[in-house]
Design a protein around this motif. Structure first.
Motif, PDB file in Angstrom:
ATOM      1  N   VAL A  12      -7.329  -3.464 -10.029  1.00  0.00           N
ATOM      2  CA  VAL A  12      -8.052  -2.607 -10.976  1.00  0.00           C
ATOM      3  C   VAL A  12      -8.582  -1.369 -10.259  1.00  0.00           C
ATOM      4  CG1 VAL A  12     -10.106  -2.445 -12.436  1.00  0.00           C
ATOM      5  CG2 VAL A  12      -8.660  -4.469 -12.560  1.00  0.00           C
ATOM      6  N   ALA A  13      -9.122  -1.562  -9.039  1.00  0.00           N
ATOM      7  CA  ALA A  13      -9.650  -0.422  -8.284  1.00  0.00           C
ATOM      8  C   ALA A  13      -8.546   0.575  -7.948  1.00  0.00           C
ATOM      9  CB  ALA A  13     -10.321  -0.925  -7.004  1.00  0.00           C
ATOM     10  N   ILE A  14      -7.361   0.063  -7.613  1.00  0.00           N
ATOM     11  CA  ILE A  14      -6.233   0.952  -7.311  1.00  0.00           C
ATOM     12  C   ILE A  14      -5.815   1.724  -8.553  1.00  0.00           C
ATOM     13  CG2 ILE A  14      -3.812   1.028  -6.598  1.00  0.00           C
ATOM     14  CD1 ILE A  14      -4.397  -1.489  -4.900  1.00  0.00           C
ATOM     15  N   ALA A  65       2.671   1.304   1.791  1.00  0.00           N
ATOM     16  CA  ALA A  65       3.728   2.187   1.287  1.00  0.00           C
ATOM     17  C   ALA A  65       4.226   1.736  -0.081  1.00  0.00           C
ATOM     18  CB  ALA A  65       4.884   2.234   2.291  1.00  0.00           C
ATOM     19  N   GLN A  66       4.322   0.433  -0.263  1.00  0.00           N
ATOM     20  CA  GLN A  66       4.797  -0.091  -1.552  1.00  0.00           C
ATOM     21  C   GLN A  66       3.805   0.237  -2.672  1.00  0.00           C
ATOM     22  OE1 GLN A  66       6.076  -4.229  -1.416  1.00  0.00           O
ATOM     23  NE2 GLN A  66       6.426  -4.077   0.800  1.00  0.00           N
ATOM     24  N   ILE A  67       2.508   0.083  -2.378  1.00  0.00           N
ATOM     25  CA  ILE A  67       1.484   0.357  -3.388  1.00  0.00           C
ATOM     26  C   ILE A  67       1.522   1.820  -3.805  1.00  0.00           C
ATOM     27  CG2 ILE A  67      -1.005   0.468  -3.811  1.00  0.00           C
ATOM     28  CD1 ILE A  67      -1.268  -1.960  -1.921  1.00  0.00           C
ATOM     29  N   LEU A  68       1.642   2.720  -2.821  1.00  0.00           N
ATOM     30  CA  LEU A  68       1.683   4.147  -3.151  1.00  0.00           C
ATOM     31  C   LEU A  68       2.913   4.474  -3.977  1.00  0.00           C
ATOM     32  CD1 LEU A  68       0.492   5.797   0.195  1.00  0.00           C
ATOM     33  CD2 LEU A  68      -0.838   5.325  -1.864  1.00  0.00           C
ATOM     34  N   ALA A  69       4.014   3.782  -3.698  1.00  0.00           N
ATOM     35  CA  ALA A  69       5.227   4.003  -4.492  1.00  0.00           C
ATOM     36  C   ALA A  69       5.012   3.572  -5.942  1.00  0.00           C
ATOM     37  CB  ALA A  69       6.403   3.236  -3.872  1.00  0.00           C
ATOM     38  N   VAL A  70       4.341   2.423  -6.133  1.00  0.00           N
ATOM     39  CA  VAL A  70       4.053   1.954  -7.492  1.00  0.00           C
ATOM     40  C   VAL A  70       3.155   2.952  -8.216  1.00  0.00           C
ATOM     41  CG1 VAL A  70       2.963   0.141  -8.861  1.00  0.00           C
ATOM     42  CG2 VAL A  70       4.352  -0.473  -6.880  1.00  0.00           C
ATOM     43  N   ILE A 105      -9.916   3.258   1.667  1.00  0.00           N
ATOM     44  CA  ILE A 105     -11.355   3.205   1.389  1.00  0.00           C
ATOM     45  C   ILE A 105     -11.689   2.268   0.240  1.00  0.00           C
ATOM     46  CG2 ILE A 105     -11.689   5.555   2.233  1.00  0.00           C
ATOM     47  CD1 ILE A 105     -11.882   6.489  -0.656  1.00  0.00           C
ATOM     48  N   LEU A 106     -10.684   1.747  -0.456  1.00  0.00           N
ATOM     49  CA  LEU A 106     -10.935   0.850  -1.580  1.00  0.00           C
ATOM     50  C   LEU A 106     -11.281  -0.544  -1.073  1.00  0.00           C
ATOM     51  CD1 LEU A 106      -8.034   1.884  -4.002  1.00  0.00           C
ATOM     52  CD2 LEU A 106     -10.393   2.701  -3.972  1.00  0.00           C
ATOM     53  N   ARG A 107     -12.183  -1.193  -1.798  1.00  0.00           N
ATOM     54  CA  ARG A 107     -12.605  -2.535  -1.420  1.00  0.00           C
ATOM     55  C   ARG A 107     -11.447  -3.515  -1.574  1.00  0.00           C
ATOM     56  NH1 ARG A 107     -18.371  -5.305  -2.818  1.00  0.00           N
ATOM     57  NH2 ARG A 107     -18.004  -7.297  -1.805  1.00  0.00           N
ATOM     58  N   GLY A 108     -11.255  -4.370  -0.578  1.00  0.00           N
ATOM     59  CA  GLY A 108     -10.191  -5.363  -0.636  1.00  0.00           C
ATOM     60  C   GLY A 108      -8.923  -4.920   0.065  1.00  0.00           C
ATOM     61  N   ILE A 109      -8.933  -3.694   0.602  1.00  0.00           N
ATOM     62  CA  ILE A 109      -7.767  -3.168   1.323  1.00  0.00           C
ATOM     63  C   ILE A 109      -8.161  -2.955   2.780  1.00  0.00           C
ATOM     64  CG2 ILE A 109      -6.068  -1.326   1.493  1.00  0.00           C
ATOM     65  CD1 ILE A 109      -5.666  -2.680  -1.056  1.00  0.00           C
ATOM     66  N   GLY A 110      -7.709  -3.838   3.644  1.00  0.00           N
ATOM     67  CA  GLY A 110      -7.984  -3.691   5.066  1.00  0.00           C
ATOM     68  C   GLY A 110      -6.755  -3.221   5.816  1.00  0.00           C
ATOM     69  N   PRO A 111      -6.868  -3.042   7.148  1.00  0.00           N
ATOM     70  CA  PRO A 111      -5.733  -2.571   7.950  1.00  0.00           C
ATOM     71  C   PRO A 111      -4.483  -3.430   7.803  1.00  0.00           C
ATOM     72  CG  PRO A 111      -7.764  -2.489   9.222  1.00  0.00           C
ATOM     73  CD  PRO A 111      -8.086  -3.208   7.964  1.00  0.00           C
ATOM     74  N   ARG A 161      -3.015   8.644  -3.587  1.00  0.00           N
ATOM     75  CA  ARG A 161      -1.728   9.259  -3.268  1.00  0.00           C
ATOM     76  C   ARG A 161      -1.430   9.183  -1.776  1.00  0.00           C
ATOM     77  NH1 ARG A 161       1.220   9.683  -7.914  1.00  0.00           N
ATOM     78  NH2 ARG A 161      -0.218  10.175  -9.619  1.00  0.00           N
ATOM     79  N   GLU A 162      -2.435   8.865  -0.978  1.00  0.00           N
ATOM     80  CA  GLU A 162      -2.265   8.795   0.466  1.00  0.00           C
ATOM     81  C   GLU A 162      -2.872   7.488   0.978  1.00  0.00           C
ATOM     82  OE1 GLU A 162      -4.089  12.195   2.191  1.00  0.00           O
ATOM     83  OE2 GLU A 162      -2.951  13.641   0.975  1.00  0.00           O
TER      84      GLU A 162
END
Length: 684
Positions: free
Chosen positions: A641-643, A670-675, A656-662, A649-650
């Motif tokens: 939902v946050a995404i 890369a896959q998420i940005l493509a979606v 910086i979104l919660r739940g997304i770590g290194p 786009r980058e």
């Protein structure tokens, strides 16, 4: 929103009896017009029962049938009694007494004790815990804080059920009670006896003794009973489904051989059986009073048709356990938003999801004070509190420190009482603002959260109350202070601007524009401790009470797992079989579409692209199949939902979104940005 009472004046003149009745619907009008003899009102949630009975009293006074000083209206909480007194005052019948059973009994006990017993009434022990602990110690019982709490509840049950220590074992066994805090019935019986001894030695009484002693005096002293019956000739009892045997005994003594009584209740909101309350007095009212009139209030002015439909469905699935006296609600409001259903991966994800939706509602203009999060057990609140605090959303836990006990409110009342004695220019609300400015109030809410914001919200509640009283009653400073003192005595707190967190039991009698019911899963609702058909039926009624607290927005949710990465073996509550969207008879595809439609409105308010969210979910499903792991191990629903809201786009925007770590960035970035771009992601 519930239908507000009309003005009680017309061009400065009080309403006539005819105009008063014209302000009611046909069923409410029947209640208000039936002024003599026994009357039973079966009133569904949100059907205007308080309005009907206050107008009934006002109507009786207006036409000279009632002497307002001879009417006693009884309800079950100080807040409800305060609200009823306020409504009666607005209707011009402020001399009518509106009290709880305990408040009415204490008033009578204090008045008659000197002549019936001699001396003054013993001090009331505010808490049973010290006395229970002392009694347990004398018996050599090992008890902790939780055990003392459970034993105190058992003491209360025995006393309101009018069960003596000597008769406890038999009566408790007959009621299906087996043990308390690990102690058998015989041990609990001994503790009851020693508890009474400890009270006597300290010269104190408990809250149940207030009723028991009043009953004893009225039963033994006919002269005292005669005085009470002369004082009160007409009785109105609200929430009659929650009456205990002890309260009913007191009511019988108040009435004597008369039948000028109106009772109001809803068997579908019986949720306090464990405390000794019994709906049988309501359901058997016609057996006791064969000539009694019965009126059903069915038109729900509180909730949208969507909420009403769900409430009716919850009860309809009770089958043979549904009470014949239950009311089927009829929606009286225009159509609103669909009820939202959501399943989360774990408790933290559920809490974050609820916080996100609350923030969206606030952006729509819904006040924080008109939003509530309700749960079955108080232990569930901690995760919700953390999520709201992280989101910068103010909240109040119902059942915490009482409003009028807060230091800033005590100090403010001292200042306001002093100001009421002084000569000041300007209006009452201006005076209140000037006084409270010296106590730390300011026109704009502080940016800080925590204690600073809580103090401001408390003081601001006084400012808002001043505005309301000036607008509705034309109150001056003296009138405002008198209102505050009366509210303080009754613990009738003004509304504080913050999201309410409350258990389903604590939410009884309240309502909000938006309600979030969390944890609607097996083991929580019904609670795993519920044993037997009667206990399960009461758990269903708890869900019904929770549903009917909502006016416009209703959101039901549960988490498949307690902790992140845990086994997702929770399932939705049995009470929602055939109701939860995935289980409709139209099949899984239709249910999925229904779920999407139900969530689109909420997502739109959060600036979430629902199509992007669905693409993200589809991508996650594909990845989950490839690596043969549950979807929540890839990304939680709340992260998706946050995404969908941020549409990064980058990679740095994604990070910086919660739940997304290194680790997630490296594996899926890369896959998420493509979606997000609308491209086909590479699964290499």
């Amino acid at each position: 929103m519930s239908t507000p009472p009309p003005s009680t004046v017309r061009g400065g003149a009080p309403l006539t009896a005819e105009e008063l009745l014209e302000a009611l619907d046909p069923d409410q009008r029947e209640v208000a017009s039936t002024l003599t003899g026994p009357l039973c009102v079966l009133a569904g949630a949100g059907t205007g029962k308080t309005r009907a009975i206050t107008y009934r009293i006002a109507h009786g006074v207006l036409i000279g049938r009632y002497d307002p000083r001879r009417v006693l209206a009884v309800t079950f909480t100080a807040r409800a009694a305060g609200e009823m007194r306020s409504r009666l005052r607005d209707l011009g019948v402020g001399a009518v007494q509106a009290r709880t059973f305990h408040a009415a009994a204490l008033r009578q006990l204090s008045y008659f004790w000197p002549q019936a017993i001699g001396g003054s009434v013993p001090r009331i022990a505010e808490h049973k815990a010290p006395l229970i602990g002392e009694a347990a110690g004398r018996l050599g019982l090992s008890v902790d804080r939780i055990a003392i709490r459970d034993l105190a509840a058992e003491v209360e049950w025995a006393k309101v059920s009018m069960i003596t220590p000597d008769d406890y074992v038999r009566a408790a066994a007959a009621a299906g009670r087996t043990e308390t805090a690990g102690h058998d019935l015989t041990t609990v019986s001994r503790l009851l006896s020693v508890y009474e001894e400890a009270k006597s030695e300290r010269g104190v009484i408990d809250f149940e003794d207030v009723l028991l002693l009043t009953v004893g005096i009225l039963a033994e002293r006919e002269d005292v009973a005669a005085q009470v019956r002369t004082q009160y000739r007409h009785f109105v009892i609200d929430e009659y489904q929650d009456v205990s045997p002890l309260q009913q005994r007191l009511l019988d003594l108040w009435l004597g051989d008369r039948d000028e009584i109106c009772v109001v209740g809803d068997v579908s909101q019986t949720i306090y059986s464990f405390t000794g309350a019994s709906p049988r007095y309501l359901t058997d009212f016609r057996r006791r009073y064969p000539e009694a009139g019965v009126v059903r209030l069915v038109r729900d002015y509180r909730s949208t048709p969507q909420v009403v439909r769900l409430a009716n469905d919850v009860l309809a699935r009770a089958g043979r356990h549904r009470n014949a006296a239950a009311v089927e609600l009829v929606a009286g409001r225009p159509s609103g938003r669909p009820v939202a259903f959501e399943v989360y991966d774990d408790d933290e994800a559920e809490a974050r999801g609820v916080a996100t939706r609350i923030a969206a509602l606030q952006r729509e203009g819904v006040s924080a004070s008109e939003i509530a999060v309700l749960y079955r057990t108080n232990a569930q609140s901690q995760t919700i509190e953390q999520a709201l605090a992280s989101a910068g959303i103010g909240y109040l836990v119902r059942g915490g420190e009482r409003f009028f006990s807060r230091s800033e409110i005590r100090d403010a009342m001292v200042l306001l009482r002093g100001a009421a004695r002084a000569q000041m220019d300007g209006t009452m609300p201006e005076h209140v603002r000037a006084v409270l400015s010296g106590a730390g109030w300011q026109p704009e809410a502080p940016a800080a959260r925590g204690a600073t914001r809580e103090r401001w919200e408390s003081l601001n509640a006084l400012v808002q109350l001043a505005d309301e009283l000036a607008r509705t009653r034309g109150a001056d400073m003296q009138g405002f202070v008198e209102e505050l003192l009366e509210r303080a005595a009754a613990q009738h707190a003004p509304t504080v601007d913050g999201v309410t967190l409350a258990s389903l039991h604590a939410a009884k009698g309240l309502e909000w524009d938006a309600v979030f019911l969390v944890g609607v899963s097996e083991g929580l609702l019904p609670i795993s401790l519920a044993d037997g058909e009667d206990a399960i039926a009461e758990e269903r009624r708890l869900l019904y009470v929770g549903v009917t607290r909502a006016r416009e927005h209703l959101h039901l949710s549960f988490a498949r797992s307690r902790t992140s990465g845990g086994r997702g073996n929770r399932r939705r509550s049995r009470f929602l079989e055939g109701i939860w969207p995935e289980e409709t008879s139209r099949g899984r595809r239709s249910a999925a579409i229904s779920k999407t439609e139900a969530t689109r409105a909420a997502l739109a308010a959060q600036d979430v692209d629902p199509d992007l969210l669905e693409r993200l979910r589809g991508w996650r499903t594909q990845v989950a199949k490839q690596i043969d792991k549950p979807g929540f191990t890839i990304l939680h629903d709340s992260t998706l939902v946050a995404i969908a809201a941020a549409q990064p786009r980058e990679l740095r925007q994604l990070a910086i979104l919660r739940g997304i770590g290194p680790t997630k960035i490296e594996a899926y970035g890369a896959q998420i940005l493509a979606v997000v771009r609308g491209d086909e992601p590479s699964h290499d």
